[in-house]
Design a protein around this motif. Structure first.
Motif, PDB file in Angstrom:
ATOM      1  N   THR A  89       0.834  -1.213   0.000  1.00 49.64           N
ATOM      2  CA  THR A  89       0.000   0.000   0.000  1.00 49.64           C
ATOM      3  C   THR A  89       0.863   1.256   0.000  1.00 49.64           C
ATOM      4  O   THR A  89       0.654   2.176  -0.797  1.00 49.64           O
ATOM      5  CB  THR A  89      -0.948  -0.004   1.230  1.00 49.64           C
ATOM      6  N   THR A  90       1.871   1.287   0.868  1.00 53.57           N
ATOM      7  CA  THR A  90       2.784   2.449   0.935  1.00 53.57           C
ATOM      8  C   THR A  90       3.454   2.670  -0.415  1.00 53.57           C
ATOM      9  O   THR A  90       3.474   3.784  -0.944  1.00 53.57           O
ATOM     10  CB  THR A  90       3.869   2.211   2.009  1.00 53.57           C
ATOM     11  N   THR A  91       3.989   1.587  -0.983  1.00 53.88           N
ATOM     12  CA  THR A  91       4.674   1.692  -2.281  1.00 53.88           C
ATOM     13  C   THR A  91       3.713   2.185  -3.351  1.00 53.88           C
ATOM     14  O   THR A  91       4.056   3.052  -4.166  1.00 53.88           O
ATOM     15  CB  THR A  91       5.268   0.321  -2.690  1.00 53.88           C
ATOM     16  N   GLY A  92       2.486   1.665  -3.325  1.00 52.24           N
ATOM     17  CA  GLY A  92       1.479   2.077  -4.305  1.00 52.24           C
ATOM     18  C   GLY A  92       1.216   3.574  -4.262  1.00 52.24           C
ATOM     19  O   GLY A  92       1.216   4.250  -5.295  1.00 52.24           O
ATOM     20  N   PHE A  93       1.017   4.105  -3.043  1.00 54.08           N
ATOM     21  CA  PHE A  93       0.748   5.543  -2.906  1.00 54.08           C
ATOM     22  C   PHE A  93       1.964   6.381  -3.304  1.00 54.08           C
ATOM     23  O   PHE A  93       1.819   7.455  -3.896  1.00 54.08           O
ATOM     24  CB  PHE A  93       0.296   5.875  -1.485  1.00 54.08           C
ATOM     25  N   LEU A  94       3.177   5.900  -2.982  1.00 54.08           N
ATOM     26  CA  LEU A  94       4.390   6.641  -3.367  1.00 54.08           C
ATOM     27  C   LEU A  94       4.535   6.697  -4.884  1.00 54.08           C
ATOM     28  O   LEU A  94       4.813   7.754  -5.461  1.00 54.08           O
ATOM     29  CB  LEU A  94       5.629   5.987  -2.745  1.00 54.08           C
ATOM     30  N   VAL A  95       4.317   5.549  -5.540  1.00 55.15           N
ATOM     31  CA  VAL A  95       4.449   5.495  -7.009  1.00 55.15           C
ATOM     32  C   VAL A  95       3.387   6.385  -7.652  1.00 55.15           C
ATOM     33  O   VAL A  95       3.674   7.143  -8.587  1.00 55.15           O
ATOM     34  CB  VAL A  95       4.350   4.038  -7.520  1.00 55.15           C
ATOM     35  N   LYS A  96       2.165   6.324  -7.132  1.00 62.42           N
ATOM     36  CA  LYS A  96       1.088   7.168  -7.672  1.00 62.42           C
ATOM     37  C   LYS A  96       1.466   8.649  -7.555  1.00 62.42           C
ATOM     38  O   LYS A  96       1.298   9.422  -8.500  1.00 62.42           O
ATOM     39  CB  LYS A  96      -0.215   6.894  -6.916  1.00 62.42           C
ATOM     40  N   SER A  97       2.011   9.021  -6.385  1.00 65.83           N
ATOM     41  CA  SER A  97       2.386  10.413  -6.147  1.00 65.83           C
ATOM     42  C   SER A  97       3.487  10.872  -7.121  1.00 65.83           C
ATOM     43  O   SER A  97       3.438  11.973  -7.664  1.00 65.83           O
ATOM     44  CB  SER A  97       2.855  10.538  -4.696  1.00 65.83           C
ATOM     45  N   ILE A  98       4.467  10.001  -7.356  1.00 62.89           N
ATOM     46  CA  ILE A  98       5.574  10.335  -8.276  1.00 62.89           C
ATOM     47  C   ILE A  98       5.036  10.546  -9.697  1.00 62.89           C
ATOM     48  O   ILE A  98       5.369  11.529 -10.376  1.00 62.89           O
ATOM     49  CB  ILE A  98       6.657   9.221  -8.260  1.00 62.89           C
ATOM     50  N   LEU A  99       4.178   9.632 -10.147  1.00 61.69           N
ATOM     51  CA  LEU A  99       3.634   9.738 -11.509  1.00 61.69           C
ATOM     52  C   LEU A  99       2.734  10.969 -11.653  1.00 61.69           C
ATOM     53  O   LEU A  99       2.740  11.635 -12.676  1.00 61.69           O
ATOM     54  CB  LEU A  99       2.866   8.462 -11.878  1.00 61.69           C
ATOM     55  N   LYS A 100       1.974  11.253 -10.597  1.00 61.63           N
ATOM     56  CA  LYS A 100       1.083  12.431 -10.611  1.00 61.63           C
ATOM     57  C   LYS A 100       1.922  13.709 -10.729  1.00 61.63           C
ATOM     58  O   LYS A 100       1.576  14.635 -11.452  1.00 61.63           O
ATOM     59  CB  LYS A 100       0.262  12.436  -9.328  1.00 61.63           C
ATOM     60  N   ASN A 101       3.066  13.742 -10.011  1.00 60.07           N
ATOM     61  CA  ASN A 101       3.953  14.911 -10.085  1.00 60.07           C
ATOM     62  C   ASN A 101       4.624  15.050 -11.443  1.00 60.07           C
ATOM     63  O   ASN A 101       5.147  16.101 -11.779  1.00 60.07           O
ATOM     64  CB  ASN A 101       5.006  14.860  -8.974  1.00 60.07           C
ATOM     65  N   ALA A 102       4.609  13.947 -12.198  1.00 59.83           N
ATOM     66  CA  ALA A 102       5.153  14.008 -13.572  1.00 59.83           C
ATOM     67  C   ALA A 102       4.037  14.348 -14.566  1.00 59.83           C
ATOM     68  O   ALA A 102       4.178  14.171 -15.769  1.00 59.83           O
ATOM     69  CB  ALA A 102       5.784  12.665 -13.934  1.00 59.83           C
ATOM     70  N   ASN A 103       2.904  14.831 -14.010  1.00 60.03           N
ATOM     71  CA  ASN A 103       1.736  15.235 -14.817  1.00 60.03           C
ATOM     72  C   ASN A 103       1.113  14.102 -15.618  1.00 60.03           C
ATOM     73  O   ASN A 103       0.632  14.314 -16.720  1.00 60.03           O
ATOM     74  CB  ASN A 103       2.086  16.409 -15.753  1.00 60.03           C
ATOM     75  N   LEU A 104       1.150  12.896 -15.060  1.00 58.16           N
ATOM     76  CA  LEU A 104       0.517  11.761 -15.741  1.00 58.16           C
ATOM     77  C   LEU A 104      -0.801  11.470 -15.031  1.00 58.16           C
ATOM     78  O   LEU A 104      -0.937  11.689 -13.826  1.00 58.16           O
ATOM     79  CB  LEU A 104       1.432  10.533 -15.685  1.00 58.16           C
ATOM     80  N   LYS A 105      -1.778  10.987 -15.807  1.00 59.41           N
ATOM     81  CA  LYS A 105      -3.077  10.657 -15.209  1.00 59.41           C
ATOM     82  C   LYS A 105      -2.983   9.232 -14.686  1.00 59.41           C
ATOM     83  O   LYS A 105      -2.884   8.277 -15.453  1.00 59.41           O
ATOM     84  CB  LYS A 105      -4.173  10.810 -16.260  1.00 59.41           C
ATOM     85  N   VAL A 106      -3.001   9.099 -13.357  1.00 59.39           N
ATOM     86  CA  VAL A 106      -2.707   7.791 -12.752  1.00 59.39           C
ATOM     87  C   VAL A 106      -3.777   7.385 -11.736  1.00 59.39           C
ATOM     88  O   VAL A 106      -4.251   8.208 -10.962  1.00 59.39           O
ATOM     89  CB  VAL A 106      -1.279   7.804 -12.114  1.00 59.39           C
ATOM     90  N   GLY A 107      -4.151   6.116 -11.803  1.00 60.53           N
ATOM     91  CA  GLY A 107      -5.115   5.566 -10.845  1.00 60.53           C
ATOM     92  C   GLY A 107      -4.423   4.543  -9.959  1.00 60.53           C
ATOM     93  O   GLY A 107      -3.383   3.986 -10.337  1.00 60.53           O
ATOM     94  N   LEU A 108      -4.975   4.311  -8.779  1.00 61.61           N
ATOM     95  CA  LEU A 108      -4.418   3.326  -7.844  1.00 61.61           C
ATOM     96  C   LEU A 108      -5.529   2.390  -7.381  1.00 61.61           C
ATOM     97  O   LEU A 108      -6.597   2.836  -6.977  1.00 61.61           O
ATOM     98  CB  LEU A 108      -3.809   4.052  -6.639  1.00 61.61           C
TER      99      LEU A 108
END
Length: 268
Positions: free
Chosen positions: A100-119
């Protein structure tokens, strides 16, 4: 006799929620066996039934016997929703702890790269602009493909997913195309389900063995099983470590009650 052509309006594994025109797939679960509810599904409007039970059949609607209902469900659900996992980049995270922690971290990184990301994971579905819904850590194939298709139609290009070992064992991700799979760690939990540690490890390995061409495996090589897994996997491996300076690792790391900070070194 020739089977008539039937329009399927939906898929269901729960006889109680069958709607008129659904295809009912009978699944044998831990607590309930879908094969006991075939006539109820037909009464609710199921127009065809799939089962792997040798004991039952039906003359009321077309009835298909398969070798493994869970495998059939996985394939049918992906096809029914037009294989949405092939149209986006899916990142699957497995391991006893840290998913769960890894999932939220990866989502946050991709979101900061301006990508549309779901978890999708233990805490449900998180996708901006799409209604939050509760899910199993890894939903059943019908729910999962429905969610993925909905994300695709809403313009999402990345999906981060927690993948439980139960889900791998039950073929819930059999027909899901992961571009990246990550392994966090393994410990002797969940043995009530997997019975032996060997079975548990083999199940985890399956996610990496089933990866599509040109995919990447991100593996914790500080973990003994992570080392084993690195030798078994044939696609590109990105190792990560805290102890050793190989692959992706911390050049320096600081822990405090305000969080973790540090510098990550990656050879990529």
């Amino acid at each position: 006799s020739k089977i008539p052509e039937i329009a399927i309006n939906g898929l269901s594994i729960n006889s109680k929620s069958v709607k008129k025109g659904d295809l009912f797939i009978a699944i044998k679960g831990n607590k309930r066996n879908g094969n006991d509810f075939v006539s109820e599904a037909i009464n609710h409007g199921a127009v065809a039934v799939i089962s792997d039970s040798p004991k039952i059949s039906s003359s009321e609607v077309p009835f298909f016997k398969v070798k493994n209902s869970r495998k059939a469900l996985s394939k049918i659900a992906a096809e029914y929703y037009d294989n949405p996992s092939r149209k986006m980049i899916l990142i699957g995270i497995t391991g006893t702890n840290g998913k769960t922690t890894t999932g939220f971290l990866v989502k946050s990184i991709l979101k900061n790269a301006n990508l549309k990301v779901g978890l999708i994971g233990t805490l449900g579905l998180f996708a901006k602009g799409v209604k939050h819904e509760k899910t199993l850590t890894t939903p059943d194939p019908i729910s999962l493909n429905k969610i993925l298709n909905n994300l695709f139609l809403n313009g999402f290009s990345y999906v981060v997913m927690e993948v439980s070992s139960h889900a791998i064992d039950q073929y819930r991700v059999e027909n899901i195309n992961f571009k990246i799979a990550a392994f966090t760690n393994i410990s002797t939990e969940h043995l009530d389900y997997h019975k032996t540690f060997e079975n548990y490890k083999k199940t985890k390995a399956k996610l990496f063995q089933n990866l599509i061409k040109d995919s990447k495996s991100i593996i914790n090589v500080d973990d003994d099983f992570g080392k084993e897994l690195s030798k078994q996997v044939s696609n590109d491996i990105i190792p990560f470590s805290i102890k050793n300076k190989i692959g992706t690792y911390f050049k320096n790391i600081r822990f405090s009650n305000r969080g973790i900070s540090g510098m990550i070194n990656s050879f990529n």
